[in-house]
Scaffold this active site. Structure first.
Site, PDB file in Angstrom:
ATOM      1  N   ARG A   1       3.943  -3.799   8.928  1.00  0.00           N
ATOM      2  CA  ARG A   1       4.658  -2.631   9.484  1.00  0.00           C
ATOM      3  C   ARG A   1       5.050  -2.839  10.943  1.00  0.00           C
ATOM      4  O   ARG A   1       5.125  -1.880  11.721  1.00  0.00           O
ATOM      5  CB  ARG A   1       3.814  -1.352   9.384  1.00  0.00           C
ATOM      6  CG  ARG A   1       3.408  -0.990   8.009  1.00  0.00           C
ATOM      7  CD  ARG A   1       4.550  -0.552   7.117  1.00  0.00           C
ATOM      8  NE  ARG A   1       4.024  -0.248   5.804  1.00  0.00           N
ATOM      9  CZ  ARG A   1       3.972  -1.133   4.816  1.00  0.00           C
ATOM     10  NH1 ARG A   1       4.473  -2.344   4.949  1.00  0.00           N
ATOM     11  NH2 ARG A   1       3.447  -0.807   3.656  1.00  0.00           N
TER      12      ARG A   1
ATOM     13  N   SER B   1       4.938   8.605   4.201  1.00  0.00           N
ATOM     14  CA  SER B   1       3.584   8.482   4.753  1.00  0.00           C
ATOM     15  C   SER B   1       3.623   8.873   6.220  1.00  0.00           C
ATOM     16  O   SER B   1       4.412   8.315   6.989  1.00  0.00           O
ATOM     17  CB  SER B   1       3.098   7.038   4.657  1.00  0.00           C
ATOM     18  OG  SER B   1       3.035   6.646   3.321  1.00  0.00           O
TER      19      SER B   1
ATOM     20  N   GLU C   1       3.270   7.296  11.666  1.00  0.00           N
ATOM     21  CA  GLU C   1       4.287   6.294  11.378  1.00  0.00           C
ATOM     22  C   GLU C   1       5.692   6.749  11.788  1.00  0.00           C
ATOM     23  O   GLU C   1       6.472   5.941  12.290  1.00  0.00           O
ATOM     24  CB  GLU C   1       4.235   5.980   9.884  1.00  0.00           C
ATOM     25  CG  GLU C   1       4.967   4.738   9.534  1.00  0.00           C
ATOM     26  CD  GLU C   1       5.267   4.714   8.065  1.00  0.00           C
ATOM     27  OE1 GLU C   1       6.253   5.354   7.663  1.00  0.00           O
ATOM     28  OE2 GLU C   1       4.515   4.066   7.331  1.00  0.00           O
TER      29      GLU C   1
HETATM   30  P1  NAP Z   1      -1.087   3.176  -2.431  1.00  0.00           P
HETATM   31  O1  NAP Z   1      -0.316   2.373  -3.407  1.00  0.00           O
HETATM   32  O2  NAP Z   1      -1.976   4.282  -2.881  1.00  0.00           O
HETATM   33  O3  NAP Z   1      -1.888   2.203  -1.467  1.00  0.00           O
HETATM   34  C1  NAP Z   1      -2.675   2.724  -0.396  1.00  0.00           C
HETATM   35  C2  NAP Z   1      -3.133   1.567   0.466  1.00  0.00           C
HETATM   36  O4  NAP Z   1      -3.806   0.605  -0.332  1.00  0.00           O
HETATM   37  C3  NAP Z   1      -1.996   0.836   1.158  1.00  0.00           C
HETATM   38  O5  NAP Z   1      -2.459   0.502   2.447  1.00  0.00           O
HETATM   39  C4  NAP Z   1      -1.806  -0.397   0.326  1.00  0.00           C
HETATM   40  O6  NAP Z   1      -1.418  -1.514   1.089  1.00  0.00           O
HETATM   41  C5  NAP Z   1      -3.203  -0.657  -0.153  1.00  0.00           C
HETATM   42  N1  NAP Z   1      -3.175  -1.403  -1.413  1.00  0.00           N
HETATM   43  C6  NAP Z   1      -3.043  -0.893  -2.672  1.00  0.00           C
HETATM   44  N2  NAP Z   1      -3.083  -1.884  -3.596  1.00  0.00           N
HETATM   45  C7  NAP Z   1      -3.220  -3.050  -2.900  1.00  0.00           C
HETATM   46  C8  NAP Z   1      -3.308  -4.408  -3.274  1.00  0.00           C
HETATM   47  N3  NAP Z   1      -3.273  -4.792  -4.569  1.00  0.00           N
HETATM   48  N4  NAP Z   1      -3.424  -5.338  -2.295  1.00  0.00           N
HETATM   49  C9  NAP Z   1      -3.449  -4.981  -1.000  1.00  0.00           C
HETATM   50  N5  NAP Z   1      -3.377  -3.713  -0.578  1.00  0.00           N
HETATM   51  C10 NAP Z   1      -3.266  -2.743  -1.512  1.00  0.00           C
HETATM   52  O7  NAP Z   1      -0.083   3.765  -1.343  1.00  0.00           O
HETATM   53  P2  NAP Z   1       1.039   4.861  -1.362  1.00  0.00           P
HETATM   54  O8  NAP Z   1       0.820   5.663  -0.150  1.00  0.00           O
HETATM   55  O9  NAP Z   1       1.196   5.566  -2.671  1.00  0.00           O
HETATM   56  O10 NAP Z   1       2.335   3.981  -1.119  1.00  0.00           O
HETATM   57  C11 NAP Z   1       2.845   3.103  -2.093  1.00  0.00           C
HETATM   58  C12 NAP Z   1       3.368   1.892  -1.412  1.00  0.00           C
HETATM   59  O11 NAP Z   1       4.392   2.249  -0.491  1.00  0.00           O
HETATM   60  C13 NAP Z   1       2.281   1.157  -0.601  1.00  0.00           C
HETATM   61  O12 NAP Z   1       2.512  -0.209  -0.761  1.00  0.00           O
HETATM   62  C14 NAP Z   1       2.570   1.631   0.796  1.00  0.00           C
HETATM   63  O13 NAP Z   1       2.154   0.731   1.800  1.00  0.00           O
HETATM   64  C15 NAP Z   1       4.077   1.730   0.759  1.00  0.00           C
HETATM   65  N6  NAP Z   1       4.616   2.559   1.835  1.00  0.00           N
HETATM   66  C16 NAP Z   1       5.227   1.919   2.865  1.00  0.00           C
HETATM   67  C17 NAP Z   1       5.746   2.602   3.925  1.00  0.00           C
HETATM   68  C18 NAP Z   1       6.431   1.836   5.020  1.00  0.00           C
HETATM   69  O14 NAP Z   1       6.821   0.711   4.856  1.00  0.00           O
HETATM   70  N7  NAP Z   1       6.583   2.432   6.151  1.00  0.00           N
HETATM   71  C19 NAP Z   1       5.658   3.986   3.941  1.00  0.00           C
HETATM   72  C20 NAP Z   1       5.042   4.630   2.874  1.00  0.00           C
HETATM   73  C21 NAP Z   1       4.503   3.896   1.816  1.00  0.00           C
HETATM   74  P3  NAP Z   1       0.079  -1.806   1.574  1.00  0.00           P
HETATM   75  O15 NAP Z   1       0.374  -0.762   2.574  1.00  0.00           O
HETATM   76  O16 NAP Z   1      -0.039  -3.170   2.174  1.00  0.00           O
HETATM   77  O17 NAP Z   1       0.949  -1.769   0.382  1.00  0.00           O
END
Ligand code: NAP
Length: 332
Positions: free
Chosen positions: A146, A221, A324
């Site tokens: 990020r 988020s 964020e």
């Molecule tokens: P989620 O899938 O419930 O995941 C929550 C957290 O767990 C995130 O930090 C995600 O890492 C981590 N995680 C889950 N599975 C993983 C794996 N197999 N290996 C490593 N880390 C893992 O999150 P959510 O809030 O519903 O969001 C879905 C996806 O959208 C996530 O990947 C999240 O990061 C992404 N997202 C990105 C942004 C952005 O780029 N600004 C904003 C909102 C959501 P990661 O963050 O590394 O994926």
């Protein structure tokens, strides 16, 4: 979020010359400038922005042998759809994300195991310190989780004009995350099926903007998932054990650190999906999204909720949650 006051001046730049002219205008009038993309990851102050808001509206997509360049003002999700329709792999998990292409490298957007840094080969920028247009390589951008030079060491220096991606022709979709693997089981989905699955999963969490879903009136988020060192993580485990929880969700991060889902910390600090604080609240479908619950919330309502959550998470786990979205027009 459908929140916030007006811009004193607003211009949507359709060409690079428009951008230069707008910057000249702001310099002559000694106005602060805010560079806007799609407006989906900002919280605008109730007082608005006392300067020039410059929206980057540069259009155009060119593709040749999997190398795709898109103007900074192209809609991100339409761009992902364009690539998936051409059977180009590398962005399919980044479906359903609002905003513009030019914003993607700023915080190195990522989701479901893919990050734009894996496929970006060049970023065309206007360097505001030299007034020159230059092309930065992937390495120049210093991408991390990020983060990039655009939101850290060189914040405010560059305007992103266009982004070039190197995608894999006829490549296989990336099925790395549990949510996606569970969705497909043993099936081998196409890129388009993977894109549709990501949108379906995001929609269930109200993370796809929809006029009919009030829970999607958010900036996605609201807090970054904290990356902590081992000592901090052990402290979280100790506090959790006192609560009778023996498994703290976590994922390995760079430099031997640990990533903890912010949503888990918020829930264990006492705030669940659907929590309400005046006109603001947490999404009923995702703890990490602060929403304009009533539709007429003010920025001050969102800030009050943000501060309450930050204070409580810190009091419980000694972890600072960092927002964020970009805060615009706030006096601090
Ligand atoms: P989620 O899938 O419930 O995941 C929550 C957290 O767990 C995130 O930090 C995600 O890492 C981590 N995680 C889950 N599975 C993983 C794996 N197999 N290996 C490593 N880390 C893992 O999150 P959510 O809030 O519903 O969001 C879905 C996806 O959208 C996530 O990947 C999240 O990061 C992404 N997202 C990105 C942004 C952005 O780029 N600004 C904003 C909102 C959501 P990661 O963050 O590394 O994926």
């Amino acid at each position: 979020m459908k929140i916030g006051g007006e811009a004193r001046f607003f211009v949507r730049a359709e060409t690079e010359d428009d951008i230069l002219a707008a910057l000249d205008f702001a310099r002559e009038k000694e106005l602060p400038v805010f560079i806007l993309g799609g407006g989906s990851n900002v919280l605008i102050a109730d007082e608005g922005f006392d300067g020039l808001v410059l929206q980057i509206g540069l259009q155009g997509i060119e593709e040749n042998e999997g190398i795709v360049t898109a103007g900074g003002g192209e809609d991100w999700d339409a761009f992902v759809n364009f690539c998936v329709e051409k059977n180009l792999a590398g962005l399919e998990c980044l479906s359903g994300i609002p905003g513009f292409v030019g914003a993607a490298p700023i915080q190195n957007i990522g989701a479901y195991g893919q990050e734009v840094s894996e496929t970006i080969s060049a970023v065309r920028v206007l360097d505001l310190t030299t007034k020159q247009i230059v092309e930065l390589s992937n390495a120049d951008c210093e991408f991390a989780y990020r983060s990039s030079i655009f939101n850290s060491t060189q914040k405010g220096r560059y305007i992103v004009l266009a982004v070039t991606f190197v995608l894999q022709k006829e490549g296989a979709p990336a099925l790395r995350y549990a949510d996606l693997k569970k969705y497909f089981g043993d099936a081998e989905p196409t890129l388009m099926e993977t894109r549709e699955a990501v949108i379906a999963i995001r929609s269930q969490k109200s993370m796809v903007i929809s006029a009919t879903d009030p829970n999607s009136r958010s900036a996605g988020s609201f807090f970054k998932n904290p990356i902590v060192d081992v000592t901090q993580f052990e402290n979280v485990q100790r506090v959790a054990a006192e609560m009778g929880i023996d498994n703290v969700p976590s994922y390995p991060a760079a430099e031997s650190k640990v990533k903890i889902p912010a949503a888990w910390l918020i829930e264990k600090s006492g705030y669940s999906k659907g929590f309400e604080l005046g006109r603001a609240g947490l999404s009923e479908n995702h703890t990490l999204a602060l929403v304009n619950r009533s539709g007429d919330a003010r920025a001050a309502d969102i800030v009050a909720l943000k501060e309450l959550i930050q204070e409580k998470v810190f009091a419980s786990f000694a972890i600072d949650l960092h927002p964020e979205p970009i805060f615009v027009g706030f006096r601090d």
